[in-house]
Design a protein around this motif. Structure first.
Motif, PDB file in Angstrom:
ATOM      1  N   UNK A 335       0.811  -1.218   0.000  1.00 20.89           N
ATOM      2  CA  UNK A 335       0.000   0.000   0.000  1.00 20.89           C
ATOM      3  C   UNK A 335       0.843   1.266   0.000  1.00 20.89           C
ATOM      4  N   UNK A 336       2.111   1.168   0.407  1.00 20.16           N
ATOM      5  CA  UNK A 336       2.941   2.372   0.553  1.00 20.16           C
ATOM      6  C   UNK A 336       4.187   2.370  -0.315  1.00 20.16           C
ATOM      7  N   UNK A 337       4.393   1.322  -1.120  1.00 21.99           N
ATOM      8  CA  UNK A 337       5.671   1.139  -1.782  1.00 21.99           C
ATOM      9  C   UNK A 337       5.865   2.046  -2.998  1.00 21.99           C
ATOM     10  N   UNK A 338       4.822   2.749  -3.412  1.00 19.90           N
ATOM     11  CA  UNK A 338       5.021   3.738  -4.478  1.00 19.90           C
ATOM     12  C   UNK A 338       5.619   5.019  -3.919  1.00 19.90           C
ATOM     13  N   UNK A 339       5.653   5.130  -2.594  1.00 14.80           N
ATOM     14  CA  UNK A 339       6.195   6.330  -1.980  1.00 14.80           C
ATOM     15  C   UNK A 339       5.129   7.385  -1.779  1.00 14.80           C
ATOM     16  N   UNK A 340       5.489   8.484  -1.127  1.00 13.36           N
ATOM     17  CA  UNK A 340       4.508   9.532  -0.783  1.00 13.36           C
ATOM     18  C   UNK A 340       4.276  10.495  -1.941  1.00 13.36           C
ATOM     19  N   UNK A 341       4.018   9.921  -3.111  1.00 14.46           N
ATOM     20  CA  UNK A 341       3.972  10.732  -4.322  1.00 14.46           C
ATOM     21  C   UNK A 341       2.615  10.650  -5.012  1.00 14.46           C
ATOM     22  N   UNK A 342       2.311  11.724  -5.713  1.00 12.19           N
ATOM     23  CA  UNK A 342       1.070  11.833  -6.475  1.00 12.19           C
ATOM     24  C   UNK A 342       1.339  11.275  -7.880  1.00 12.19           C
ATOM     25  N   UNK A 343       0.888  10.028  -8.105  1.00 10.52           N
ATOM     26  CA  UNK A 343       1.144   9.337  -9.369  1.00 10.52           C
ATOM     27  C   UNK A 343      -0.194   8.834  -9.896  1.00 10.52           C
ATOM     28  N   UNK A 344      -0.639   9.296 -11.070  1.00 12.10           N
ATOM     29  CA  UNK A 344      -1.985   8.949 -11.533  1.00 12.10           C
ATOM     30  C   UNK A 344      -2.161   7.503 -11.981  1.00 12.10           C
ATOM     31  N   UNK A 345      -1.074   6.832 -12.375  1.00  8.88           N
ATOM     32  CA  UNK A 345      -1.196   5.480 -12.920  1.00  8.88           C
ATOM     33  C   UNK A 345      -0.207   4.557 -12.203  1.00  8.88           C
ATOM     34  N   UNK A 346      -0.745   3.551 -11.478  1.00  5.61           N
ATOM     35  CA  UNK A 346       0.112   2.707 -10.646  1.00  5.61           C
ATOM     36  C   UNK A 346      -0.361   1.260 -10.678  1.00  5.61           C
ATOM     37  N   UNK A 347       0.599   0.351 -10.820  1.00  3.47           N
ATOM     38  CA  UNK A 347       0.389  -1.081 -10.560  1.00  3.47           C
ATOM     39  C   UNK A 347       1.408  -1.536  -9.535  1.00  3.47           C
ATOM     40  N   UNK A 348       0.957  -2.263  -8.526  1.00  2.13           N
ATOM     41  CA  UNK A 348       1.858  -2.858  -7.532  1.00  2.13           C
ATOM     42  C   UNK A 348       1.511  -4.331  -7.405  1.00  2.13           C
ATOM     43  N   UNK A 349       2.537  -5.168  -7.428  1.00  2.00           N
ATOM     44  CA  UNK A 349       2.388  -6.591  -7.117  1.00  2.00           C
ATOM     45  C   UNK A 349       3.382  -6.915  -6.017  1.00  2.00           C
ATOM     46  N   UNK A 350       2.853  -7.294  -4.855  1.00  2.00           N
ATOM     47  CA  UNK A 350       3.684  -7.522  -3.676  1.00  2.00           C
ATOM     48  C   UNK A 350       3.465  -8.957  -3.193  1.00  2.00           C
ATOM     49  N   UNK A 351       4.558  -9.709  -3.032  1.00  2.00           N
ATOM     50  CA  UNK A 351       4.472 -11.138  -2.759  1.00  2.00           C
ATOM     51  C   UNK A 351       5.278 -11.507  -1.511  1.00  2.00           C
ATOM     52  N   UNK A 352       4.790 -12.496  -0.773  1.00  4.21           N
ATOM     53  CA  UNK A 352       5.623 -13.170   0.227  1.00  4.21           C
ATOM     54  C   UNK A 352       5.901 -14.585  -0.272  1.00  4.21           C
ATOM     55  N   UNK A 353       7.117 -15.078  -0.002  1.00 10.10           N
ATOM     56  CA  UNK A 353       7.593 -16.329  -0.593  1.00 10.10           C
ATOM     57  C   UNK A 353       8.194 -17.214   0.494  1.00 10.10           C
ATOM     58  N   UNK A 373      13.589   2.059   1.095  1.00  7.91           N
ATOM     59  CA  UNK A 373      14.928   1.942   0.507  1.00  7.91           C
ATOM     60  C   UNK A 373      14.834   1.990  -1.010  1.00  7.91           C
ATOM     61  N   UNK A 374      13.866   1.286  -1.564  1.00  5.90           N
ATOM     62  CA  UNK A 374      13.744   1.205  -3.019  1.00  5.90           C
ATOM     63  C   UNK A 374      13.247   2.511  -3.626  1.00  5.90           C
ATOM     64  N   UNK A 375      12.118   3.032  -3.148  1.00  3.17           N
ATOM     65  CA  UNK A 375      11.541   4.180  -3.854  1.00  3.17           C
ATOM     66  C   UNK A 375      12.328   5.473  -3.625  1.00  3.17           C
ATOM     67  N   UNK A 376      13.014   5.612  -2.485  1.00  2.00           N
ATOM     68  CA  UNK A 376      13.779   6.840  -2.302  1.00  2.00           C
ATOM     69  C   UNK A 376      15.151   6.802  -2.981  1.00  2.00           C
TER      70      UNK A 376
END
Length: 777
Positions: A335-353, A373-376
């Motif tokens: 839910x937060x991995x895109x970062x604190x940014x205003x982005x109109x088009x987003x897909x996220x796929x987050x998995x546990x393995x 770590x990743x988005x910043x």
């Protein structure tokens, strides 16, 4: 009377802490108590052929030796999301360190000797340790058939139906990423990774169980009511016959948030018919739970003016041999991995393995640190590639009040501009810092990072208050004091609410027989959630006091007010009755109040749409580093962290929480890593596993708590400053010496390796961390 709220009052149990009288489960002794020890698997994946416990059972002083076949029922499984874990391994072991047998004996020494006498024959099976290995078509399956997903979590996470090492997935779908990338002038893709790390609380895991006609457990847990519910389910007992008591914890940081030792201690107690205590050694802590290792790939589309138009994220979390809370970590991170940014088009796929490593669980930040770590890092790299100042690039894209976030929520209370201003101004100017040569081998750099994280939503907290006839107050709560000072801030809130002295308030230890329900002590939620529950309980008490005073003072309730430990007639403060006078007049002895605080929300696991957080925690970090170009060693010489706190209850305790978050982030940035070799932890001690010391603290260290005048809502601050520390340091290393690093930790070896691979200075390319170099326009 001055309100204690907003004051740095001393912690409520300061005298007990400094004199060593404070209670910990580790110190608990009961009459006739036995000591438990665990025999653990030496293999990452193997079938158990046979277990011979006869030598251990014959040792003098051994009360009982348990294996899975001696448990009733032996096949019972547990887990917060998947029912995939057994008390003791039955047919297979799935990681090195998994409990296979357990002993209860008259002393710790006898128990330790007995576990060495247990003989187990194994048939070695193929194992997988990395996410990539686990997801190949040829990979051995850790769980076949697939474990049962609990009915009460199906609306929170999604899971494949076929047998697979893919434990869970979570998706966010917002706008149209295809359209966004088509509209973009630049598209950049980078991959980042973080290793497993250890929580290293000062107090190891410990539990004491006494199981006769009912089950009583003393546990160093962060969630006593959840432990009671899970143990009731596991044993088949009603909740009324399971009692969990928790004293103060010597740190938790998420490690103590699931069943750990409670099932084994309970079964040993039932078998030996006496209380049993299990306290782990430090190396056992390392094979009990870790933080999730992660691999995150981010693809972003950017307009030529710097506006972010599209983002696609693929994130994988190594949850180890058992799910634990891995599915929730992947969800929260998603839910937060895109970062604190205003982005109109987003897909996220987050998995546990699932893999054949130590199970991973909650860790301070709950997935936010891996994503941050990743988005910043990605944010700074995009700014560099398109030739924008990284702070201005952030300002252009950061969320503002009224923006729609990727979960579909309209956000409010966004304070990123103020937070950035605070940390930017705290560091020397770029002219005196960035890329500066201090001598022939030392380069200096500065950089920034931001973060936004959720708090668990929905959630529930309930509090009870007992106002005594002498005007003193008892607060009944199941919030756990982990060292963060929650008992102190709850006492401050209660004292202000009832207008009584802070010193007259006492706060209970959690006891599920006596203290009201609290969901858990984590996710930076306690001061907000339990604090609100205490305020509501105080309103209940005040309503009863006003009714009593109306009779005694012969006035209407509407004409009365609570005033400095009593009830007074409005406009006539001398016409009053103290709390004690009111209670004695009614011959009550005390008056009790109850209050509950429930947040609502939740998101669809297949679209990510809904309400992910009742409010969003956000902060910023700036740092200055010095890098030795001959050795790669990085020194953080200055760091500043700012978080939005809304309303601060105890400034000093809040500052300490932020300082602790920063130091956690510093260790994970520079050197912390659980090192595995074929599934074996190689550094399971505090000589080889490095954590920050005072020697690692920056010379300039500043924390700021942003409050908003008139803001009544409390924002949690115990984790917010951790996620941006690592990317800020890595961004500053790039500013100093021009190397891009995508993998934590930022050791001297990794920095030096990148320095040695730098292209000639004449080449104007900024490397991608996944793929070919990308030309700067």
């Amino acid at each position: 009377m001055t309100s204690p709220v907003g004051q740095s009052v001393s912690v409520i149990d300061a005298a007990s802490r400094v004199t060593g009288k404070i209670d910990y489960v580790l110190d608990l002794e009961l009459p006739g108590m036995a000591f438990g020890r665990i025999h653990r698997s030496p293999h990452p994946h193997a079938r158990i052929v046979s277990i011979d416990t006869s030598r251990a059972e014959s040792l003098r002083g051994v009360y009982t030796v348990l294996t899975a076949e001696k448990l009733v029922p032996s096949s019972q499984k547990y887990g917060r999301f998947f029912l995939d874990q057994q008390i003791l391994a039955d047919d297979r072991v799935r990681y090195i360190g998994e409990p296979v047998a357990a002993v209860a004996a008259a002393s710790e020494e006898i128990a330790a000797g007995a576990v060495e006498l247990i003989d187990v024959e194994y048939e070695i099976l193929p194992a997988v340790f990395t996410i990539e290995e686990a997801l190949t078509a040829e990979a051995p399956l850790l769980h076949d058939p697939r474990p049962t997903l609990r009915d009460d979590v199906t609306d929170m996470i999604a899971s494949p139906t076929a047998a697979s090492n893919l434990c869970s997935y979570f998706r966010v779908r917002h706008g149209s990423v295809d359209q966004g990338f088509e509209q973009s002038d630049f598209v950049f893709t980078d991959t980042f990774s973080t290793p497993a790390v250890q929580h290293v609380p000062l107090e190891v895991h410990v539990a004491v169980a006494d199981y006769d006609d009912r089950l009583t457990i003393w546990s160093s847990t962060q969630m006593p009511h959840a432990i009671r519910a899970q143990m009731a389910e596991l044993t088949g007992l009603p909740l009324s016959r399971v009692r969990v008591l928790t004293t103060n914890l010597g740190g938790g940081f998420g490690a103590k948030g699931s069943l750990r030792l409670e099932p084994i201690a309970s079964m040993l107690s039932r078998a030996s018919q006496r209380p049993v205590k299990i306290a782990l050694e430090r190396d056992e802590d390392f094979v009990t739970v870790t933080k999730h290792a992660s691999t995150v790939t981010i693809k972003s589309g950017v307009a030529s003016n710097g506006q972010l138009l599209a983002r696609e994220v693929s994130a994988f979390y190594n949850t180890g041999a058992y799910a634990d809370v891995g599915p929730m970590v992947a969800r929260n991170a998603g839910t937060a991995i895109v970062g604190p940014y205003r982005i109109p088009h987003v897909n996220v796929d987050s998995y546990s393995v699932w893999t054949n490593l130590v199970p991973a669980g909650a860790f301070r930040g709950f997935g936010a640190a891996q994503g941050g770590w990743a988005y910043e890092r990605h944010t700074d790299m995009i700014a560099e590639r398109i030739g924008m100042d990284p702070v201005e690039f952030r300002r252009m894209n950061l969320l503002k009040d009224g923006d729609v976030y990727v979960t579909g929520e309209t956000v409010a209370d966004m304070h990123f501009d103020e937070l950035l201003d605070e940390v930017v101004e705290s560091l020397p100017s770029p002219e005196s810092s960035a890329g500066q040569e201090l001598d022939e081998i030392i380069r200096r750099g500065r950089a920034f990072a931001t973060t936004m994280k959720a708090t668990i939503t929905p959630s529930t907290s309930t509090a009870g208050l007992i106002l005594n006839e002498d005007g003193s107050l008892n607060v009944l709560t199941s919030s756990v004091d982990l060292g963060q000072g929650v008992k102190t801030v709850l006492a401050q809130i209660a004292a202000e609410s009832l207008e009584i002295p802070y010193e007259s308030v006492r706060v209970s230890q959690p006891d599920t027989d006596l203290t009201p329900y609290d969901q858990q002590t984590n996710s930076s939620r306690s001061t907000f959630s339990m604090g609100n529950a205490v305020m509501r309980a105080a309103e209940d008490v005040k309503a009863q006091l006003l009714e009593m005073a109306a009779d005694l003072l012969e006035a209407s309730v509407d004409d009365l007010q609570i005033h400095q430990g009593g009830v007074a007639v409005r406009g006539a403060p001398t016409e009053r009755a103290g709390y004690g006078e009111l209670l004695r007049a009614r011959q009550l002895g005390n008056v009790q109040g109850a209050g509950s605080f429930v947040t609502e929300g939740g998101v669809d696991p297949n679209t990510g749409q809904g309400v992910a957080s009742v409010h969003w925690h956000h902060g910023a970090v700036a740092c200055e580093v010095e890098v030795d170009v001959e050795t790669g060693k990085t020194d953080v010489v200055g760091i500043s962290a700012a978080v939005f706190a809304g309303k601060v209850i105890n400034p000093r305790l809040a500052e300490l929480q932020v300082e602790g978050s920063v130091l956690f982030g510093l260790g994970q940035a520079l050197f912390e890593e659980v090192v595995y070799e074929h599934g074996q932890v190689l550094n399971a001690n505090l000589s080889d596993y490095m954590i920050p010391s005072f020697e690692d603290m920056p010379g300039r260290f500043q924390v700021s708590l942003l409050e908003e005048e008139g803001h009544g809502e409390i924002h949690g601050i115990g984790e917010t400053a951790l996620p941006p520390v690592s990317p800020a340091i890595a961004n500053a290393i790039y500013d100093a010496v021009g190397v891009q690093i995508g993998d934590l930790p930022l050791t001297a070896e990794s920095v030096l390796r990148q320095l040695e691979s730098l292209p000639p200075a004449s080449e104007t390319v900024v490397p991608s961390l996944s793929g070919e170099p990308m030309e700067v326009g």
